[in-house]
Design a protein around this motif. Sequence first.
Motif, mmCIF file in Angstrom:
data_model
loop_
_atom_site.group_PDB
_atom_site.id
_atom_site.type_symbol
_atom_site.label_atom_id
_atom_site.label_comp_id
_atom_site.label_asym_id
_atom_site.label_seq_id
_atom_site.Cartn_x
_atom_site.Cartn_y
_atom_site.Cartn_z
ATOM 1 N N HIS A 95 0.832 -1.209 0.000
ATOM 2 C CA HIS A 95 0.000 0.000 0.000
ATOM 3 C C HIS A 95 0.867 1.260 0.000
ATOM 4 C CE1 HIS A 95 -3.774 -2.162 1.798
ATOM 5 N NE2 HIS A 95 -3.536 -2.461 0.530
ATOM 6 N N GLY A 96 1.931 1.239 0.805
ATOM 7 C CA GLY A 96 2.837 2.386 0.832
ATOM 8 C C GLY A 96 3.506 2.618 -0.503
ATOM 9 N N LEU A 97 3.911 1.519 -1.174
ATOM 10 C CA LEU A 97 4.545 1.625 -2.485
ATOM 11 C C LEU A 97 3.563 2.141 -3.535
ATOM 12 C CD1 LEU A 97 6.997 1.143 -4.283
ATOM 13 C CD2 LEU A 97 6.254 -1.234 -4.554
ATOM 14 N N LEU A 98 2.344 1.596 -3.532
ATOM 15 C CA LEU A 98 1.327 2.051 -4.492
ATOM 16 C C LEU A 98 0.989 3.524 -4.277
ATOM 17 C CD1 LEU A 98 -1.139 -0.995 -4.592
ATOM 18 C CD2 LEU A 98 0.411 -0.237 -6.407
ATOM 19 N N VAL A 125 13.943 13.399 -4.825
ATOM 20 C CA VAL A 125 12.668 13.679 -4.150
ATOM 21 C C VAL A 125 11.714 12.507 -4.341
ATOM 22 C CG1 VAL A 125 10.628 15.166 -4.135
ATOM 23 C CG2 VAL A 125 12.905 16.187 -4.325
ATOM 24 N N PHE A 126 11.623 11.990 -5.563
ATOM 25 C CA PHE A 126 10.735 10.862 -5.836
ATOM 26 C C PHE A 126 11.161 9.621 -5.057
ATOM 27 C CE2 PHE A 126 10.123 12.841 -10.306
ATOM 28 C CZ PHE A 126 9.240 13.770 -9.761
ATOM 29 N N PHE A 127 12.471 9.384 -4.998
ATOM 30 C CA PHE A 127 12.987 8.242 -4.227
ATOM 31 C C PHE A 127 12.648 8.415 -2.744
ATOM 32 C CE2 PHE A 127 16.473 6.146 -1.871
ATOM 33 C CZ PHE A 127 16.285 4.839 -2.319
ATOM 34 N N GLY A 128 12.764 9.649 -2.248
ATOM 35 C CA GLY A 128 12.413 9.926 -0.856
ATOM 36 C C GLY A 128 10.939 9.677 -0.576
ATOM 37 N N VAL A 129 10.079 10.015 -1.545
ATOM 38 C CA VAL A 129 8.640 9.768 -1.393
ATOM 39 C C VAL A 129 8.368 8.272 -1.292
ATOM 40 C CG1 VAL A 129 6.422 9.896 -2.598
ATOM 41 C CG2 VAL A 129 7.891 11.906 -2.515
ATOM 42 N N ILE A 130 9.046 7.477 -2.131
ATOM 43 C CA ILE A 130 8.857 6.022 -2.092
ATOM 44 C C ILE A 130 9.316 5.450 -0.746
ATOM 45 C CG2 ILE A 130 9.640 3.831 -3.086
ATOM 46 C CD1 ILE A 130 9.784 5.233 -5.795
ATOM 47 N N ILE A 131 10.492 5.840 -0.308
ATOM 48 C CA ILE A 131 11.019 5.343 0.973
ATOM 49 C C ILE A 131 10.113 5.759 2.117
ATOM 50 C CG2 ILE A 131 12.942 5.506 2.602
ATOM 51 C CD1 ILE A 131 13.510 3.801 0.157
ATOM 52 N N LEU A 132 9.668 7.015 2.100
ATOM 53 C CA LEU A 132 8.795 7.513 3.158
ATOM 54 C C LEU A 132 7.480 6.740 3.187
ATOM 55 C CD1 LEU A 132 8.601 9.735 5.339
ATOM 56 C CD2 LEU A 132 7.471 11.170 3.648
ATOM 57 N N GLY A 133 6.903 6.499 2.009
ATOM 58 C CA GLY A 133 5.640 5.759 1.944
ATOM 59 C C GLY A 133 5.777 4.352 2.494
ATOM 60 N N ILE A 134 6.825 3.634 2.064
ATOM 61 C CA ILE A 134 7.034 2.253 2.522
ATOM 62 C C ILE A 134 7.339 2.221 4.017
ATOM 63 C CG2 ILE A 134 8.576 0.262 2.331
ATOM 64 C CD1 ILE A 134 8.868 0.898 -0.633
ATOM 65 N N LEU A 135 8.202 3.142 4.461
ATOM 66 C CA LEU A 135 8.634 3.138 5.857
ATOM 67 C C LEU A 135 7.479 3.450 6.808
ATOM 68 C CD1 LEU A 135 11.153 2.826 7.637
ATOM 69 C CD2 LEU A 135 11.488 5.293 7.468
ATOM 70 N N ILE A 136 6.752 4.530 6.534
ATOM 71 C CA ILE A 136 5.659 4.922 7.423
ATOM 72 C C ILE A 136 4.548 3.875 7.399
ATOM 73 C CG2 ILE A 136 3.879 6.649 7.878
ATOM 74 C CD1 ILE A 136 5.716 8.756 6.740
ATOM 75 N N SER A 137 4.220 3.391 6.207
ATOM 76 C CA SER A 137 3.151 2.394 6.094
ATOM 77 C C SER A 137 3.531 1.097 6.798
ATOM 78 C CB SER A 137 2.855 2.127 4.616
ATOM 79 O OG SER A 137 1.786 1.218 4.478
ATOM 80 N N GLY A 138 4.765 0.651 6.600
ATOM 81 C CA GLY A 138 5.222 -0.589 7.225
ATOM 82 C C GLY A 138 5.254 -0.492 8.742
ATOM 83 N N LEU A 139 5.828 0.592 9.257
ATOM 84 C CA LEU A 139 5.915 0.753 10.712
ATOM 85 C C LEU A 139 4.537 0.934 11.343
ATOM 86 C CD1 LEU A 139 9.057 3.070 11.055
ATOM 87 C CD2 LEU A 139 8.880 0.651 11.639
ATOM 88 N N SER A 140 3.682 1.708 10.690
ATOM 89 C CA SER A 140 2.332 1.917 11.220
ATOM 90 C C SER A 140 1.558 0.597 11.275
ATOM 91 C CB SER A 140 1.572 2.930 10.359
ATOM 92 O OG SER A 140 2.210 4.187 10.364
ATOM 93 N N THR A 141 1.718 -0.212 10.240
ATOM 94 C CA THR A 141 1.048 -1.517 10.219
ATOM 95 C C THR A 141 1.577 -2.416 11.327
ATOM 96 O OG1 THR A 141 0.741 -1.369 7.813
ATOM 97 C CG2 THR A 141 0.574 -3.553 8.804
ATOM 98 N N TYR A 142 2.881 -2.400 11.505
ATOM 99 C CA TYR A 142 3.506 -3.235 12.541
ATOM 100 C C TYR A 142 2.966 -2.881 13.931
ATOM 101 C CZ TYR A 142 7.092 -5.240 15.567
ATOM 102 O OH TYR A 142 7.740 -5.949 16.547
ATOM 103 N N PHE A 143 2.946 -1.601 14.245
ATOM 104 C CA PHE A 143 2.499 -1.183 15.569
ATOM 105 C C PHE A 143 0.995 -1.386 15.753
ATOM 106 C CE2 PHE A 143 6.397 1.568 15.300
ATOM 107 C CZ PHE A 143 7.101 0.902 16.299
ATOM 108 N N ALA A 144 0.209 -1.189 14.685
ATOM 109 C CA ALA A 144 -1.240 -1.378 14.785
ATOM 110 C C ALA A 144 -1.576 -2.840 15.034
ATOM 111 C CB ALA A 144 -1.918 -0.891 13.500
#
Length: 292
Positions: free
Chosen positions: A221-224, A259-278
């Motif tokens: 989801h973060g990647l998409l 910037v685009f690479f940062g957006v991808i990393i940010l999306g994957i990182l935040i989505s992954g960590l948020s899912t883990y903690f939830a």
Amino acid sequence: MEEFESSNSSRKTKTIYVSTVISIALVLLMTGLLGLILVHAKNLSKYVKENIVLNIIVNEGAKEVDITALQKQLNSDPYVLKTQYVSKELAARNLTKDLGEDFVDFLGYNPLLSSIDVYLKADYANNESIQQFTAKINKNPLVKEVVYQKSLIDMVNQNIQGIGLVILAFAAILLMIAVALINNTIRLAIYSQRFLIKSMQLVGATKNFIRKPFLSIGIVHGLLGALIAIILLLITLYVAQQQVPEMIILRDWFEFSMVFFGVIILGILISGLSTYFAVSKFLRSKIYDLYK
């Protein structure tokens, strides 16, 4: 009946996943836009500084050969980005064009002197460096004087620093908002699966086994969301350059790709960590807590 409930549940889950991806994409779009603004601000600052002109006025009667030698000397200086020789005839034509009338015919002679326009590198476009540069140039016997607007240079540097601090502060605030929004969106999506999580735990599934599929979905989801945000950013860039063609001088695809690479990393990182903690939260919850 069971098939209807299963179908209804499946549609509900897909709707939640779609809304999650869209929410992530919109938040990452805002973050990416700010990243592009930071990139443009840096390039714009460099562009403005490198277009500050120092006019080196040459003494009357200086030979063209000597002026050419002086220009070559200036071009080799580490402070200088480029130079442009302006003969007294060209200076007269430019002034006539600005005034809208031929002042040479009115005066009967051309009072202007030849000059060399000097454009400094962005790192040296400040009054301290310019004073060092002019002090060195004034020692040349061909040079009558060096003219530049000291107040304008001070104003440019002060405004650029102020705007830079404002943008950085806004970036920090927006990043925190982005993390909070994506985290809340994912927590709501996982909340709808809380009974499934607890059921898997009750039948003996390990915590890592339960987390794995949710983490995989969260990362996807973060990647998409990041890819959708990048597509929207590219469309925004295209439209902006169509409306303001001058923006093409600020375009740097290497920095944009960062910037685009940062957006991808940010999306994957935040989505992954948020899912883990939830998921971990519901794994720790008691059964009766799931109904709250």
